[in-house]
Each structure stands twice: as structure tokens, then as C-alpha cells.
Write a protein that holds these residues in place. Structure first.
Motif, PDB file in Angstrom:
ATOM      1  N   VAL A  18      42.240  66.081   7.236  1.00  0.00           N
ATOM      2  CA  VAL A  18      42.818  64.904   6.596  1.00  0.00           C
ATOM      3  C   VAL A  18      42.069  64.530   5.315  1.00  0.00           C
ATOM      4  O   VAL A  18      42.656  64.035   4.364  1.00  0.00           O
ATOM      5  N   PHE A  19      40.772  64.806   5.266  1.00  0.00           N
ATOM      6  CA  PHE A  19      39.922  64.402   4.141  1.00  0.00           C
ATOM      7  C   PHE A  19      39.021  65.564   3.731  1.00  0.00           C
ATOM      8  O   PHE A  19      37.816  65.548   3.963  1.00  0.00           O
ATOM      9  N   PRO A  20      39.576  66.603   3.083  1.00  0.00           N
ATOM     10  CA  PRO A  20      38.802  67.803   2.744  1.00  0.00           C
ATOM     11  C   PRO A  20      37.983  67.640   1.463  1.00  0.00           C
ATOM     12  O   PRO A  20      38.228  68.269   0.449  1.00  0.00           O
ATOM     13  N   VAL A  21      37.006  66.770   1.488  1.00  0.00           N
ATOM     14  CA  VAL A  21      36.211  66.457   0.307  1.00  0.00           C
ATOM     15  C   VAL A  21      35.160  67.540   0.054  1.00  0.00           C
ATOM     16  O   VAL A  21      34.680  68.176   0.979  1.00  0.00           O
ATOM     17  N   SER A  22      34.840  67.757  -1.211  1.00  0.00           N
ATOM     18  CA  SER A  22      33.782  68.696  -1.579  1.00  0.00           C
ATOM     19  C   SER A  22      32.859  68.025  -2.589  1.00  0.00           C
ATOM     20  O   SER A  22      33.126  66.935  -3.069  1.00  0.00           O
ATOM     21  N   TRP A  23      31.773  68.702  -2.918  1.00  0.00           N
ATOM     22  CA  TRP A  23      30.848  68.171  -3.917  1.00  0.00           C
ATOM     23  C   TRP A  23      31.531  68.075  -5.276  1.00  0.00           C
ATOM     24  O   TRP A  23      31.226  67.199  -6.073  1.00  0.00           O
ATOM     25  N   GLN A  24      32.441  68.967  -5.547  1.00  0.00           N
ATOM     26  CA  GLN A  24      33.183  68.930  -6.813  1.00  0.00           C
ATOM     27  C   GLN A  24      33.991  67.635  -6.907  1.00  0.00           C
ATOM     28  O   GLN A  24      34.011  66.989  -7.951  1.00  0.00           O
ATOM     29  N   ASP A  25      34.645  67.270  -5.822  1.00  0.00           N
ATOM     30  CA  ASP A  25      35.436  66.042  -5.803  1.00  0.00           C
ATOM     31  C   ASP A  25      34.553  64.815  -6.017  1.00  0.00           C
ATOM     32  O   ASP A  25      34.903  63.899  -6.762  1.00  0.00           O
ATOM     33  N   THR A  26      33.416  64.798  -5.358  1.00  0.00           N
ATOM     34  CA  THR A  26      32.479  63.686  -5.505  1.00  0.00           C
ATOM     35  C   THR A  26      31.970  63.595  -6.937  1.00  0.00           C
ATOM     36  O   THR A  26      31.875  62.505  -7.510  1.00  0.00           O
ATOM     37  N   GLY A  27      31.655  64.735  -7.517  1.00  0.00           N
ATOM     38  CA  GLY A  27      31.195  64.752  -8.909  1.00  0.00           C
ATOM     39  C   GLY A  27      32.241  64.234  -9.864  1.00  0.00           C
ATOM     40  O   GLY A  27      31.922  63.530 -10.832  1.00  0.00           O
ATOM     41  N   SER A  28      33.496  64.561  -9.615  1.00  0.00           N
ATOM     42  CA  SER A  28      34.578  64.054 -10.461  1.00  0.00           C
ATOM     43  C   SER A  28      34.667  62.535 -10.388  1.00  0.00           C
ATOM     44  O   SER A  28      34.855  61.863 -11.406  1.00  0.00           O
ATOM     45  N   GLY A  29      34.532  61.996  -9.179  1.00  0.00           N
ATOM     46  CA  GLY A  29      34.576  60.542  -9.019  1.00  0.00           C
ATOM     47  C   GLY A  29      33.413  59.845  -9.700  1.00  0.00           C
ATOM     48  O   GLY A  29      33.586  58.828 -10.375  1.00  0.00           O
ATOM     49  N   VAL A  30      32.219  60.402  -9.559  1.00  0.00           N
ATOM     50  CA  VAL A  30      31.032  59.798 -10.176  1.00  0.00           C
ATOM     51  C   VAL A  30      31.109  59.886 -11.698  1.00  0.00           C
ATOM     52  O   VAL A  30      30.791  58.924 -12.401  1.00  0.00           O
ATOM     53  N   PHE A  31      31.535  61.024 -12.212  1.00  0.00           N
ATOM     54  CA  PHE A  31      31.669  61.187 -13.657  1.00  0.00           C
ATOM     55  C   PHE A  31      32.714  60.216 -14.213  1.00  0.00           C
ATOM     56  O   PHE A  31      32.498  59.588 -15.253  1.00  0.00           O
ATOM     57  N   THR A  32      33.826  60.061 -13.522  1.00  0.00           N
ATOM     58  CA  THR A  32      34.864  59.126 -13.963  1.00  0.00           C
ATOM     59  C   THR A  32      34.367  57.688 -13.918  1.00  0.00           C
ATOM     60  O   THR A  32      34.666  56.893 -14.813  1.00  0.00           O
ATOM     61  N   LEU A  33      33.589  57.350 -12.891  1.00  0.00           N
ATOM     62  CA  LEU A  33      33.017  56.007 -12.810  1.00  0.00           C
ATOM     63  C   LEU A  33      32.123  55.735 -14.014  1.00  0.00           C
ATOM     64  O   LEU A  33      32.210  54.676 -14.640  1.00  0.00           O
ATOM     65  N   ALA A  34      31.281  56.697 -14.370  1.00  0.00           N
ATOM     66  CA  ALA A  34      30.375  56.521 -15.506  1.00  0.00           C
ATOM     67  C   ALA A  34      31.140  56.383 -16.822  1.00  0.00           C
ATOM     68  O   ALA A  34      30.846  55.500 -17.635  1.00  0.00           O
ATOM     69  N   VAL A  35      32.130  57.243 -17.029  1.00  0.00           N
ATOM     70  CA  VAL A  35      32.901  57.189 -18.275  1.00  0.00           C
ATOM     71  C   VAL A  35      33.717  55.901 -18.360  1.00  0.00           C
ATOM     72  O   VAL A  35      33.762  55.251 -19.411  1.00  0.00           O
ATOM     73  N   ALA A  36      34.355  55.520 -17.259  1.00  0.00           N
ATOM     74  CA  ALA A  36      35.153  54.289 -17.270  1.00  0.00           C
ATOM     75  C   ALA A  36      34.268  53.065 -17.475  1.00  0.00           C
ATOM     76  O   ALA A  36      34.631  52.142 -18.221  1.00  0.00           O
ATOM     77  N   PHE A  37      33.097  53.043 -16.848  1.00  0.00           N
ATOM     78  CA  PHE A  37      32.185  51.923 -17.020  1.00  0.00           C
ATOM     79  C   PHE A  37      31.735  51.804 -18.476  1.00  0.00           C
ATOM     80  O   PHE A  37      31.709  50.715 -19.048  1.00  0.00           O
ATOM     81  N   LEU A  38      31.394  52.933 -19.077  1.00  0.00           N
ATOM     82  CA  LEU A  38      30.982  52.905 -20.481  1.00  0.00           C
ATOM     83  C   LEU A  38      32.134  52.493 -21.397  1.00  0.00           C
ATOM     84  O   LEU A  38      31.947  51.717 -22.345  1.00  0.00           O
ATOM     85  N   ALA A  39      33.317  53.011 -21.120  1.00  0.00           N
ATOM     86  CA  ALA A  39      34.464  52.675 -21.956  1.00  0.00           C
ATOM     87  C   ALA A  39      34.800  51.185 -21.863  1.00  0.00           C
ATOM     88  O   ALA A  39      35.054  50.533 -22.889  1.00  0.00           O
ATOM     89  N   TYR A  40      34.801  50.651 -20.662  1.00  0.00           N
ATOM     90  CA  TYR A  40      35.065  49.220 -20.506  1.00  0.00           C
ATOM     91  C   TYR A  40      33.907  48.384 -21.041  1.00  0.00           C
ATOM     92  O   TYR A  40      34.112  47.358 -21.682  1.00  0.00           O
TER      93      TYR A  40
END
Length: 72
Positions: A18-40
Motif C-alpha cells: 500500500v505504501f511502497p516508499v523508497s529513499w528516492q521518494d523521501t529525497g524528493s519530498g525533502v528537496f521539494t520542501l526546501a525549494v518551496a520554503f525558499l521560494a515562499y
């Protein structure tokens, strides 16, 4: 980013159907959080507290995380 870093082992998904998460997925979320935080933070929310800026950046990160899990 993973291809540039030669991160071949990051493509291993968790054995949960149901939730096949990988390190790649986690990295994408963290990178997006950083970019969105900086942009806002440097843009439209520069006068707001950091807590509010994170509150706006977090849904973008969760969306990127979910898209990376289920669509890629």
C-alpha cells in the motif's frame, strides 16, 4: 539528482504494497520542501513568520512525495 550522484541503491522500495516508499521518494519530498520554503520565504511570504512559511511549503512536499511514490 540521484543519477548525478550515482545513487543506484536508492531505488529499493519498502516491501509494503500500500505504501511502497523508497529513499528516492523521501529525497524528493525533502528537496521539494526546501525549494518551496525558499521560494515562499524569499518571495510572497518574506514578511511572514517561518512557521507560516513551512505551513505553506509542507503540502507541496507531501504532494511531491505522494506523486513520486505512486506515479513513478
Amino acid at each position: 539528482m540521484l543519477r548525478a550522484a550515482h545513487g543506484e541503491q536508492f531505488f529499493t522500495d519498502a516491501p509494503i504494497t500500500v505504501f511502497p516508499v523508497s529513499w528516492q521518494d523521501t529525497g524528493s519530498g525533502v528537496f521539494t520542501l526546501a525549494v518551496a520554503f525558499l521560494a515562499y520565504g524569499l518571495g510572497p511570504l518574506r514578511l511572514e513568520p517561518a512557521r507560516r512559511t513551512v505551513g505553506y511549503a509542507l503540502p507541496a512536499a507531501v504532494a511531491a512525495f505522494a506523486v513520486d511514490i505512486y506515479l513513478y
